[in-house]
Design an enzyme around this catalytic site. Structure first.
Site, PDB file in Angstrom:
ATOM      1  N   LYS A 257      -4.796   7.151 -31.569  1.00 20.37           N
ATOM      2  CA  LYS A 257      -6.071   7.934 -31.081  1.00 20.37           C
ATOM      3  C   LYS A 257      -7.378   7.605 -31.141  1.00 20.37           C
ATOM      4  O   LYS A 257      -7.944   6.728 -31.906  1.00 20.37           O
ATOM      5  CB  LYS A 257      -5.983   9.515 -32.195  1.00 20.37           C
ATOM      6  CG  LYS A 257      -7.125  10.431 -31.820  1.00 20.37           C
ATOM      7  CD  LYS A 257      -7.160  11.274 -33.068  1.00 20.37           C
ATOM      8  CE  LYS A 257      -8.487  12.576 -32.743  1.00 20.37           C
ATOM      9  NZ  LYS A 257      -8.371  13.280 -33.584  1.00 20.37           N
ATOM     10  N   LYS A 269     -17.956  21.579 -33.429  1.00 19.25           N
ATOM     11  CA  LYS A 269     -18.168  21.364 -34.652  1.00 19.25           C
ATOM     12  C   LYS A 269     -19.448  21.601 -35.297  1.00 19.25           C
ATOM     13  O   LYS A 269     -20.515  21.365 -34.869  1.00 19.25           O
ATOM     14  CB  LYS A 269     -17.915  20.036 -35.390  1.00 19.25           C
ATOM     15  CG  LYS A 269     -16.302  19.502 -35.136  1.00 19.25           C
ATOM     16  CD  LYS A 269     -16.123  18.147 -35.562  1.00 19.25           C
ATOM     17  CE  LYS A 269     -14.864  17.521 -35.284  1.00 19.25           C
ATOM     18  NZ  LYS A 269     -13.718  17.947 -35.954  1.00 19.25           N
ATOM     19  N   ASP A 339     -10.886  21.550 -30.495  1.00 20.08           N
ATOM     20  CA  ASP A 339     -11.342  20.500 -31.524  1.00 20.08           C
ATOM     21  C   ASP A 339      -9.989  19.993 -32.266  1.00 20.08           C
ATOM     22  O   ASP A 339      -9.913  19.026 -32.832  1.00 20.08           O
ATOM     23  CB  ASP A 339     -12.120  21.211 -32.862  1.00 20.08           C
ATOM     24  CG  ASP A 339     -12.729  20.217 -33.612  1.00 20.08           C
ATOM     25  OD1 ASP A 339     -13.021  19.046 -33.258  1.00 20.08           O
ATOM     26  OD2 ASP A 339     -13.142  20.520 -34.838  1.00 20.08           O
ATOM     27  N   ARG A 343      -4.280  15.380 -30.817  1.00 22.37           N
ATOM     28  CA  ARG A 343      -2.750  15.689 -30.512  1.00 22.37           C
ATOM     29  C   ARG A 343      -2.542  15.758 -28.899  1.00 22.37           C
ATOM     30  O   ARG A 343      -1.461  15.418 -28.433  1.00 22.37           O
ATOM     31  CB  ARG A 343      -2.464  16.917 -31.172  1.00 22.37           C
ATOM     32  CG  ARG A 343      -2.978  18.367 -30.654  1.00 22.37           C
ATOM     33  CD  ARG A 343      -2.647  19.496 -31.755  1.00 22.37           C
ATOM     34  NE  ARG A 343      -3.559  19.183 -32.881  1.00 22.37           N
ATOM     35  CZ  ARG A 343      -3.524  19.850 -33.922  1.00 22.37           C
ATOM     36  NH1 ARG A 343      -2.499  20.975 -33.866  1.00 22.37           N
ATOM     37  NH2 ARG A 343      -4.091  19.751 -35.204  1.00 22.37           N
TER      38      ARG A 343
END
Ligand code: BES
Ligand code: MN
Ligand code: ZN
Length: 494
Positions: A257, A269, A339, A343
């Protein structure tokens, strides 16, 4: 850069600025560890007594300096704590940590000789090299790391010792490369500049590097990478770094990642949660360091690193919560929370990696806050679609001194990601077990028949606390040693 070498000179006769020895907690007080015999002699047998008077106990993390007596060529002795002495033998991790503390304490020193127990020369050398690490890119004044480290060993086995130091040099330099990448500010490290660094390192070490830019990603249909990168003026990249060995019997794909900054995107965030989010590319840095190390060590295995690079930013062009992305390979994903971006980029890269039919895919990612809640700041979680692979990675981590724990992928948690959405999958499911939900999401993108494991390093990738052992503040290079060990085991047919 710190130079590392091995010497069979005696601790008394080697010229150095500081001589490092080990001390430990014995049943009746402080004991001086093996390797320091010549120092004990120079102190006329009173070394343990002198150190105890100075307050030393041999505890882990302790470092006590004392002037050297006549008879030693070094003017200064540094005694570092090895912790409890279990019948005089010390584990590799104890040696790594003690050597790391020594190198860190002695920053600014020119030449340091290490007269620590010689049970594991590689561990001493690696700990010292990792402990010497300093990130000075942005500081006008910063203490130079130790310039020269000499690991002392007795004459027998000195050829092995030389090989051990060479191995430690590769591992240490590559881990420090990963740390540099993580520590570099996100206004300097973006997907494009990361790809350029990968190309340069590939050239230097003879690795094949291919970069897909935003045009190529669009053409290829990499909806995950594009969707995450859409809000940023720094477009995404997918970088493939390949190492092949002519006699390899197995192929590994390491997927990382590489979110060079994770603001959360439109699902922004809150303040207090984004100051360290430059570390969200630590997985990509780890797989990159691991493939370069595999090449430099000449491992008899093929290793391909896939760096899934994007910057997650909010803007008028950013992916919205509610958007549906068509991922590489065709699956659709409804983005319920921007957020949960890691994935999405990983899914594209895992599908792409799977096309080359490796024997194993291992992804490494700072994926979930839930994993940090579960395991804390120093332990990574290991999930897999194969029990033996998960166990192997957990044990490989243990063997190289990285804390990890096996985690399950409970089938019932999958439902939340499928039933809550108008697409094939949502990028979020139940909140409880969030780290496992993320793992289950990735599992959907692993091609039939390929063993896959997922390592969530959200906790240990970035050290927000003070330095300890050989671990500095900031980037840690979490999972690099585990990946290299795993590649070595695969090369050995395990
Ligand atoms: N990069 C974060 C995870 C993270 C948290 C890494 C703390 C390092 C330290 C990730 O992209 C993220 O934001 N995950 C969300 C997922 C959620 C929205 C489903 C999280 O864990 O809160
Ligand atoms: Mn995120
Ligand atoms: Zn993230």
């Amino acid at each position: 850069m710190t130079a590392l070498s091995v010497s069979t000179s005696s601790a008394a006769s080697l010229r150095a600025d500081v001589l490092v020895i080990g001390v430990a907690k014995g049943p009746k007080g402080l004991i001086v560890a093996a390797g320091a015999e010549a120092v004990v002699e120079a102190f006329e047998g009173k070394l343990a007594e002198v150190l105890t008077t100075l307050g030393a106990t041999g505890a882990e993390g302790e470092a006590v300096k004392l002037p050297a007596p006549a008879g030693l060529k070094a003017p200064l002795v540094l005694a570092v704590g090895l912790g409890e002495a279990a019948d005089g033998a010390f584990g590799a991790e104890e040696l790594r940590k003690a050597a790391g503390v020594a190198a860190r304490t002695l920053a600014g020193t020119k030449k340091v000789a290490l007269a620590l127990p010689t049970d594991d020369v590689e561990a001493v050398a690696l700990g010292a090299l990792l402990g010497s690490y300093a990130f000075g890119t942005y500081k006008a004044e910063s203490k130079a790391p130790v310039a020269e480290l000499v690991v002392l060993t007795d004459r027998k086995g000195s050829k092995d010792a030389k090989a051990a130091v060479e191995r430690a040099t590769v591992l240490g330099e590559e881990m420090n490369r990963a740390r540099d990448l993580v520590n570099t500010a996100p206004n300097d490290l973006n997907p494009k500049s990361f790809a350029t660094i990968a190309q340069a390192a590939g050239k230097e070490h003879g690795l094949k590097v291919e970069v897909l830019d935003e045009k190529a990603l669009t053409k290829g249909g990499f909806g995950g990478l594009l969707g995450v990168g859409n809000g940023s003026t720094n477009p995404p990249r997918l970088v493939k770094v390949a190492y092949t060995h002519p006699k390899a019997k197995a192929s590994l794909a390491f997927v990382g990642k590489g979110i060079t900054y994770d603001s959360g995107g439109i699902s922004l965030k809150p303040a207090g949660h984004n100051e360290t989010m430059k570390c969200d590319m630590a997985g990509a840095a780890a797989v990159f360091a691991a493939v370069v190390a595999a090449k430099r060590l000449g491992l008899q295995v093929n290793v391909t690193a896939w760096l899934a690079l994007a910057e997650n930013m909010p803007s008028g062009t950013a992916t919205r919560p509610g958007d549906v992305l068509r991922m590489y390979g065709g699956k659709t994903v409804e983005v319920l929370n921007t957020d949960a971006e890691g994935r999405l980029v990983l899914a594209d890269a895992i599908v792409r990696a799977g096309e080359e039919q490796p024997d194993v895919i291992v992804d490494v990612a700072t994926l979930t806050g839930a994993m940090v809640l579960a395991l804390g700041n120093r332990t990574f979680g290991v999930m897999a679609n194969d029990d033996a692979l998960r166990t192997q990675l957990h044990e490989a981590a243990g063997a190289v001194g990285e804390a990890s724990w096996p985690m399950p992928l409970p089938a019932d948690l999958r439902k939340g990601m499928v039933e809550s959405t108008i697409a094939d999958l949502a990028n979020m499911g139940e909140r409880m077990g969030g780290g496992l939900v993320a793992g289950l999401f990735l599992k959907e993108f692993v091609a039939e028949g390929i063993d896959w494991a997922h390592i969530d390093i959200a906790g240990p990738a970035f050290n927000e606390g003070g330095p300890f052992g050989y671990t500095p503040k900031g980037g840690t290079a979490s999972a690099v040693r585990t990946l290299v060990r795993f590649a070595e085991e695969t090369a050995a047919g395990k």
